[in-house]
Design a protein around this motif. Structure first.
Motif, PDB file in Angstrom:
ATOM      1  N   PHE A   1      24.774  36.240   1.812  1.00 53.47           N
ATOM      2  CA  PHE A   1      24.680  37.570   2.416  1.00 53.47           C
ATOM      3  C   PHE A   1      23.223  37.570   3.492  1.00 53.47           C
ATOM      4  O   PHE A   1      22.458  37.063   3.122  1.00 53.47           O
ATOM      5  CB  PHE A   1      24.229  38.577   1.244  1.00 53.47           C
ATOM      6  CG  PHE A   1      24.319  40.046   1.466  1.00 53.47           C
ATOM      7  CD1 PHE A   1      25.519  40.517   1.667  1.00 53.47           C
ATOM      8  CD2 PHE A   1      23.112  40.648   1.645  1.00 53.47           C
ATOM      9  CE1 PHE A   1      25.131  41.985   2.187  1.00 53.47           C
ATOM     10  CE2 PHE A   1      22.878  41.800   1.911  1.00 53.47           C
ATOM     11  CZ  PHE A   1      23.920  42.585   2.082  1.00 53.47           C
ATOM     12  N   PRO A   2      23.498  38.536   4.433  1.00 54.94           N
ATOM     13  CA  PRO A   2      24.648  39.253   4.896  1.00 54.94           C
ATOM     14  C   PRO A   2      25.681  38.711   5.924  1.00 54.94           C
ATOM     15  O   PRO A   2      26.449  39.373   6.388  1.00 54.94           O
ATOM     16  CB  PRO A   2      23.714  40.292   5.790  1.00 54.94           C
ATOM     17  CG  PRO A   2      22.741  39.597   6.113  1.00 54.94           C
ATOM     18  CD  PRO A   2      22.152  38.663   5.384  1.00 54.94           C
ATOM     19  N   PHE A   3      25.490  37.240   6.126  1.00 53.50           N
ATOM     20  CA  PHE A   3      26.412  36.597   6.916  1.00 53.50           C
ATOM     21  C   PHE A   3      27.744  36.810   6.563  1.00 53.50           C
ATOM     22  O   PHE A   3      28.668  36.594   7.447  1.00 53.50           O
ATOM     23  CB  PHE A   3      25.763  34.987   7.082  1.00 53.50           C
ATOM     24  CG  PHE A   3      24.301  35.062   7.887  1.00 53.50           C
ATOM     25  CD1 PHE A   3      24.118  35.237   9.016  1.00 53.50           C
ATOM     26  CD2 PHE A   3      23.204  35.154   7.033  1.00 53.50           C
ATOM     27  CE1 PHE A   3      22.995  35.054   9.740  1.00 53.50           C
ATOM     28  CE2 PHE A   3      21.871  35.146   7.478  1.00 53.50           C
ATOM     29  CZ  PHE A   3      21.880  34.833   8.935  1.00 53.50           C
ATOM     30  N   ASP A   4      28.126  36.739   5.174  1.00 55.21           N
ATOM     31  CA  ASP A   4      29.473  36.696   4.833  1.00 55.21           C
ATOM     32  C   ASP A   4      29.724  38.068   4.488  1.00 55.21           C
ATOM     33  O   ASP A   4      30.934  38.411   3.673  1.00 55.21           O
ATOM     34  CB  ASP A   4      29.541  35.789   3.521  1.00 55.21           C
ATOM     35  CG  ASP A   4      28.648  36.078   2.142  1.00 55.21           C
ATOM     36  OD1 ASP A   4      28.012  37.067   2.533  1.00 55.21           O
ATOM     37  OD2 ASP A   4      28.600  35.536   1.426  1.00 55.21           O
ATOM     38  N   HIS A   5      28.967  39.036   4.880  1.00 57.58           N
ATOM     39  CA  HIS A   5      29.309  40.476   4.589  1.00 57.58           C
ATOM     40  C   HIS A   5      30.795  40.862   5.405  1.00 57.58           C
ATOM     41  O   HIS A   5      30.677  40.263   6.606  1.00 57.58           O
ATOM     42  CB  HIS A   5      28.439  41.514   4.858  1.00 57.58           C
ATOM     43  CG  HIS A   5      28.686  42.890   4.742  1.00 57.58           C
ATOM     44  ND1 HIS A   5      29.222  43.865   5.407  1.00 57.58           N
ATOM     45  CD2 HIS A   5      28.025  43.687   3.524  1.00 57.58           C
ATOM     46  CE1 HIS A   5      29.232  45.139   4.752  1.00 57.58           C
ATOM     47  NE2 HIS A   5      28.836  44.931   3.755  1.00 57.58           N
ATOM     48  N   PRO A   6      31.627  41.746   4.955  1.00 58.60           N
ATOM     49  CA  PRO A   6      32.860  42.020   5.602  1.00 58.60           C
ATOM     50  C   PRO A   6      32.658  42.507   7.139  1.00 58.60           C
ATOM     51  O   PRO A   6      33.283  42.086   7.677  1.00 58.60           O
ATOM     52  CB  PRO A   6      33.810  42.937   4.565  1.00 58.60           C
ATOM     53  CG  PRO A   6      33.198  42.981   3.457  1.00 58.60           C
ATOM     54  CD  PRO A   6      31.767  42.363   3.515  1.00 58.60           C
ATOM     55  N   HIS A   7      31.530  43.178   7.124  1.00 58.97           N
ATOM     56  CA  HIS A   7      31.178  43.768   8.419  1.00 58.97           C
ATOM     57  C   HIS A   7      30.865  42.724   9.385  1.00 58.97           C
ATOM     58  O   HIS A   7      30.687  43.041  10.657  1.00 58.97           O
ATOM     59  CB  HIS A   7      30.389  44.885   8.347  1.00 58.97           C
ATOM     60  CG  HIS A   7      29.745  45.606   9.525  1.00 58.97           C
ATOM     61  ND1 HIS A   7      30.778  46.492  10.450  1.00 58.97           N
ATOM     62  CD2 HIS A   7      28.650  45.709  10.396  1.00 58.97           C
ATOM     63  CE1 HIS A   7      29.856  47.155  11.414  1.00 58.97           C
ATOM     64  NE2 HIS A   7      28.855  46.319  11.431  1.00 58.97           N
ATOM     65  N   ALA A   8      30.195  41.779   8.898  1.00 57.83           N
ATOM     66  CA  ALA A   8      29.499  40.848   9.831  1.00 57.83           C
ATOM     67  C   ALA A   8      30.347  39.864  10.578  1.00 57.83           C
ATOM     68  O   ALA A   8      31.444  39.658  10.115  1.00 57.83           O
ATOM     69  CB  ALA A   8      28.721  39.612   8.955  1.00 57.83           C
ATOM     70  N   ARG A   9      29.964  39.573  11.943  1.00 57.92           N
ATOM     71  CA  ARG A   9      30.837  38.747  12.653  1.00 57.92           C
ATOM     72  C   ARG A   9      30.967  37.345  12.144  1.00 57.92           C
ATOM     73  O   ARG A   9      29.922  36.766  11.869  1.00 57.92           O
ATOM     74  CB  ARG A   9      30.145  38.596  14.119  1.00 57.92           C
ATOM     75  CG  ARG A   9      31.097  37.975  15.059  1.00 57.92           C
ATOM     76  CD  ARG A   9      30.581  38.315  16.493  1.00 57.92           C
ATOM     77  NE  ARG A   9      29.191  38.260  16.728  1.00 57.92           N
ATOM     78  CZ  ARG A   9      28.376  37.111  17.233  1.00 57.92           C
ATOM     79  NH1 ARG A   9      29.281  36.133  17.705  1.00 57.92           N
ATOM     80  NH2 ARG A   9      27.248  37.150  17.288  1.00 57.92           N
TER      81      ARG A   9
END
Ligand SMILES: Cc1ncc(COP(=O)(O)O)c(C=O)c1O
Length: 412
Positions: free
Chosen positions: A354-362
């Protein structure tokens, strides 16, 4: 006639006395501190010094709002708190900086994207910034490296065309100017560090400035646990934020330092500009390029070894040191994202990504050796020299003589 030899090869060093240093604090700071002790309140609320520092700093920079805090890192976190990004939003920043520019972005669950620097100014290359813009980009965070103002017209133009906020990291650039205006006043938000090595210092400390009402109000709340203090009765927190409040003792020192600030920077500028003038014809090394209409603050003096030079940055630095003149190769060594293992591996909170694997993240953002190759190349060739308000003209002439001698005689 004796042949001139490098000190590293047994010749006479250019300089045998250490370069001067001096104390950054004294009676003026003490007087302000005594006021606080006499008043008996060390806490910013109920005190006067932190508020005075904020008001005077804002006034000097011609800004409406200033939020004092506990460090430069905190000042940048306050700026990101003002912006209030969503998890996975992207903020484009510089790969040559202190990790304190990057940590606040990640703590606020946004994602730093590193554009290349211009290999002559060492500051963000506007073309590279523009190439890195995606639908997720929210802000550009330029760093005025060593006190060298960034190309703010170009960066502001990009920001305007793409609807982005500009947050200036002025941690190394107090009272440096771009086309007659102080850095920190050119973008939407300006951030300053007051750490011990900085142009003005409280040991640790920071301050964030802005003209935007929404940012100003939100920033003040963000740095104070979100607590709206005008309200009485049951607690009501209106913004999610940490406690970054500056205390009165720090505020007292900051008030005194602010009065000295422009003279300190003017002295450093005189010395740094003189050095640039004295070494303008030297082969194989070039000073960090200053854009037209800008004034540097020389937190450090950057020298770039040219690609075809007969020596490396390490060899040049060692030869300078032997001449009795401090010099260090490579500054931070690698682009900042490779200097921090948790950042490089994108493992920040527990063992999550997180936050790289957050659904909003590219998807697919990585930090590796291929992210900023131009920046790595110039770091390989970079030498930094200390610069100081305590140096005399004679000291600067000695530094120039050392650079001239080493650049002329050194062959790997
Ligand atoms: C460019 C830059 N940004 C941010 C910081 C962070 O400041 P602090 O150390 O006060 O947290 C520094 C400090 O060295 C800096 O040089």
């Amino acid at each position: 006639m004796s042949i001139e030899r490098l000190a590293i090869e047994g010749g006479r060093p250019v300089r045998t006395r250490p370069l001067p240093s001096g104390k950054k604090v004294g009676k003026e700071e003490l007087k302000e501190i005594i006021d606080v002790i006499d008043a008996g309140n060390l806490f910013r609320w109920g005190g006067t010094k932190v508020q005075q520092f904020e008001e005077e700093f804002a006034h000097l920079l011609g800004k409406k709002y200033a939020v004092a805090s506990t460090s430069g890192t905190a000042a940048i976190h306050v700026a990101i708190g003002m912006l209030n990004p969503n998890p996975g939003d992207e903020i484009i920043t510089a790969p040559i900086t202190d990790i304190g520019s990057v940590i606040p972005i990640l703590y606020q669950t946004a994602i730093p994207i590193f554009a290349e620097v211009d290999p002559e100014t060492l500051n963000l290359d506007p073309d590279s910034v523009e190439r890195n813009i995606t639908p997720k980009t929210r802000a550009i965070l330029p760093v005025h490296l060593f006190g060298n103002p960034c190309d703010m017209d170009a960066l502001n133009d990009i920001a305007q065309r793409h609807g982005l906020t500009v947050i200036e990291d002025c941690s190394q650039a107090h009272f440096c100017t771009y086309k007659g205006k102080f850095v920190g006043t050119l973008g939407d938000i300006g951030c300053f560090s007051l750490q011990q090595s900085k142009h003005i210092t409280t040991g640790d400390g920071g301050i964030t400035v802005t003209d935007h009402e929404e940012f100003g109000i939100r920033g003040k709340l963000f740095a104070d646990k979100g607590w709206r203090r005008e309200e009485y009765g049951p607690r009501h927190y209106v913004v999610f934020g940490p406690n970054y409040r500056m205390n009165e003792l720090t505020g007292a020192v900051a008030c005194a330092q602010l009065r000295r600030g422009q003279d300190i920077v003017a002295a450093r500028r005189r010395n740094g500009d003189l050095l640039t003038q004295l070494i303008q014809d030297v082969a194989h090394v070039r000073p960090q390029k200053l854009l037209d209409g800008c004034q540097h603050g020389y937190w450090l003096y950057g020298l770039i070894v040219q690609k075809n030079a007969p020596f490396t940055a390490d060899e040049f630095s060692k030869a300078m040191q032997a001449e009795g003149l401090p010099a260090s190769p490579h500054y931070i060594g690698k682009p900042i994202f490779l200097c921090h293992e948790a950042v490089r591996t994108q493992t920040l909170f527990g063992d999550s990504h997180f936050p790289f694997d957050h659904p909003h993240a590219r998807k697919g953002i990585t930090y590796d050796e291929n992210t900023c190759p131009i920046t790595q190349d110039v770091l390989n060739r970079l030498v930094t020299l200390p610069m100081s308000e305590f140096y005399t003209e004679e000291d600067v002439h000695d530094i120039a003589a050392g650079i001239q001698k080493v650049a002329r005689l050194l062959r790997a």
